[in-house]
Design an enzyme around this catalytic site. Structure first.
Site, short mmCIF file in Angstrom:
data_model
loop_
_atom_site.label_atom_id
_atom_site.label_comp_id
_atom_site.label_asym_id
_atom_site.label_seq_id
_atom_site.Cartn_x
_atom_site.Cartn_y
_atom_site.Cartn_z
N ARG A 1 30.55 -19.15 9.65
CA ARG A 1 31.07 -20.36 8.99
C ARG A 1 31.60 -21.25 10.10
O ARG A 1 32.48 -20.85 10.87
CB ARG A 1 32.18 -20.01 8.00
N GLN B 1 26.70 -20.22 -1.45
CA GLN B 1 27.41 -20.71 -2.63
C GLN B 1 26.41 -21.12 -3.72
O GLN B 1 26.59 -20.80 -4.89
CB GLN B 1 28.28 -21.93 -2.26
N ASP C 1 33.30 -31.02 -6.46
CA ASP C 1 33.88 -30.33 -5.31
C ASP C 1 35.00 -31.21 -4.77
O ASP C 1 35.14 -32.38 -5.16
CB ASP C 1 32.79 -30.07 -4.25
N CYS D 1 32.91 -24.73 -6.67
CA CYS D 1 32.84 -23.63 -5.70
C CYS D 1 34.21 -23.06 -5.37
O CYS D 1 34.31 -21.93 -4.92
CB CYS D 1 32.12 -24.09 -4.44
N ARG E 1 29.36 -14.76 -6.04
CA ARG E 1 29.19 -14.80 -4.57
C ARG E 1 28.88 -13.39 -4.08
O ARG E 1 28.03 -13.17 -3.22
CB ARG E 1 30.46 -15.32 -3.89
N1 CP Z 1 33.57 -21.40 -2.18
C1 CP Z 1 33.88 -20.91 -0.96
O1 CP Z 1 33.07 -20.84 -0.04
O2 CP Z 1 35.19 -20.51 -0.84
P1 CP Z 1 35.94 -20.08 0.50
O3 CP Z 1 36.14 -21.31 1.33
O4 CP Z 1 37.23 -19.49 0.01
O5 CP Z 1 35.10 -19.07 1.23
N1 NVA Z 2 33.13 -28.89 0.57
C1 NVA Z 2 34.11 -27.85 0.78
C2 NVA Z 2 33.61 -26.54 0.28
C3 NVA Z 2 34.56 -25.39 0.44
C4 NVA Z 2 33.99 -24.07 -0.01
C5 NVA Z 2 34.45 -27.78 2.26
O1 NVA Z 2 33.53 -27.85 3.07
O2 NVA Z 2 35.62 -27.68 2.58
#
Ligand code: CP
Ligand code: NVA
Length: 309
Positions: A107, A137, A229, A269, A297
């Site tokens: 990530r 997701q 979102d 999400c 998930r």
């Molecule tokens: N939806 C999602 O990816 O949540 P987190 O940021 O908690 O991993």
């Molecule tokens: N769009 C949000 C999604 C989090 C799971 C972000 O990138 O922070």
């Protein structure tokens, strides 16, 4: 399954229509095994390295639990602890991890960093969210919609809010499964034209219709699925105020949802900001399936891990 073994998951666009459908079927199958209490140790002795350059609750927990339930092991690597945080290159990190683990989940901010990692790794690399996309997701989202609606093809999904990673992956995902998608964002916050273009190519194959709009009412009208979102994603904290103004007319609330089909479902999400992108009445109300979505998930990622690793 065979043509997916050893592959990376960088975006949903990279996978074929049958491959996406296979992963969704695998997710349902593995979920049923777990619900029946049947062990499914497909990854015994295997290890997943998980690099997190941003915060996470769901992604971290679901990947770690998934590896455990598949009989393997997961390593949580934060930039505070690993040498990448002190400037060791992505390429060197990829090469070293590949000598010890069976897969890498990352990530981070730039999609190009995930691509670079994948280029230098000899084990599968899984995108656990970038600024551009969030494929895991959306696999969970598609599984959730399929469970609640019985099908995906021909449904209408409406996304209202920021043209961010979530909507980019929704565009790719909906196009693959033949689900119509209407996106409403304020001007200046549209999804990236390049992503829309790639999604359009798949949409021609599957019959999905893609509409990029600015009017939330038009987007939500007759929708089977309503999605939103956060207005400010991770890394955009400094723009919070300015975004609250820009998105004020894009809240998912009772009035907007009255345009959707009477049996619409609501997805987010998470994490959510009640009173901003969605009201508590909607996200905590009878149409919301966000807890199923969060749980999925785990199941969707088990399918990804068991297939790619
Ligand atoms: N939806 C999602 O990816 O949540 P987190 O940021 O908690 O991993
Ligand atoms: N769009 C949000 C999604 C989090 C799971 C972000 O990138 O922070």
């Amino acid at each position: 399954r065979k043509d997916l073994k050893g592959r990376d998951l960088l975006t949903l666009h990279d996978f074929t229509v049958p491959q996406i459908n296979f992963l969704l079927e695998e997710a349902s199958r593995i979920k049923a095994l777990q619900k029946a209490g049947i062990p499914h140790p497909y990854l015994q002795g295997k290890t997943l390295a998980m690099i997190f350059q941003k915060s996470s609750t769901r992604t971290r927990v679901s990947f770690e639990v998934a590896m455990f339930q598949l009989g393997g092991h997961a390593l949580f690597l934060s930039p505070r602890d690993i040498q990448m945080g002190r400037g060791e290159s992505v390429a060197d990190t990829a090469k070293v991890l590949s000598r010890m683990v069976d897969g890498i989940m990352i990530r981070t901010y730039a999609q190009s960093e995930v691509e670079e990692l994948a280029e230098h790794a000899t084990v599968p690399v899984i995108n656990g969210l970038t600024d551009l996309t969030h494929p895991c997701q959306i696999l969970a989202d598609l599984l959730t919609i399929k469970e609640h609606k019985g099908t995906l093809k021909g449904l209408k999904l409406a996304y209202v809010g920021d043209g961010n990673n979530i909507v980019h992956s929704l565009l790719y995902g909906c196009a693959k499964v033949g689900m119509h998608i209407s996106v409403a964002t304020p001007e200046g916050y549209e999804p990236k034209a390049e992503v829309v273009k790639l999604a359009q190519q798949d949409a021609q194959e599957t019959g999905a219709q893609i509409a990029i709009l600015t009017d939330p009412v038009q987007a939500v009208t007759d929708a089977d699925v309503v999605v939103t979102d956060v207005w400010a994603s991770m890394g955009q904290e400094a723009e919070q105020r300015e975004r609250e103004k820009a998105f004020a007319a894009y809240q998912v609330n009772r009035e907007l949802c009255s345009q959707a089909k009477s049996d619409f479902i609501f997805l987010h999400c998470l994490p959510a900001h009640r009173g901003e992108e969605v009201t508590a009445e909607i996200i905590d109300g009878p149409h919301s399936v966000v807890w199923d979505e969060a749980e999925n998930r785990l199941h969707a990622q088990k399918a990804v891990l068991a297939t790619l690793l």
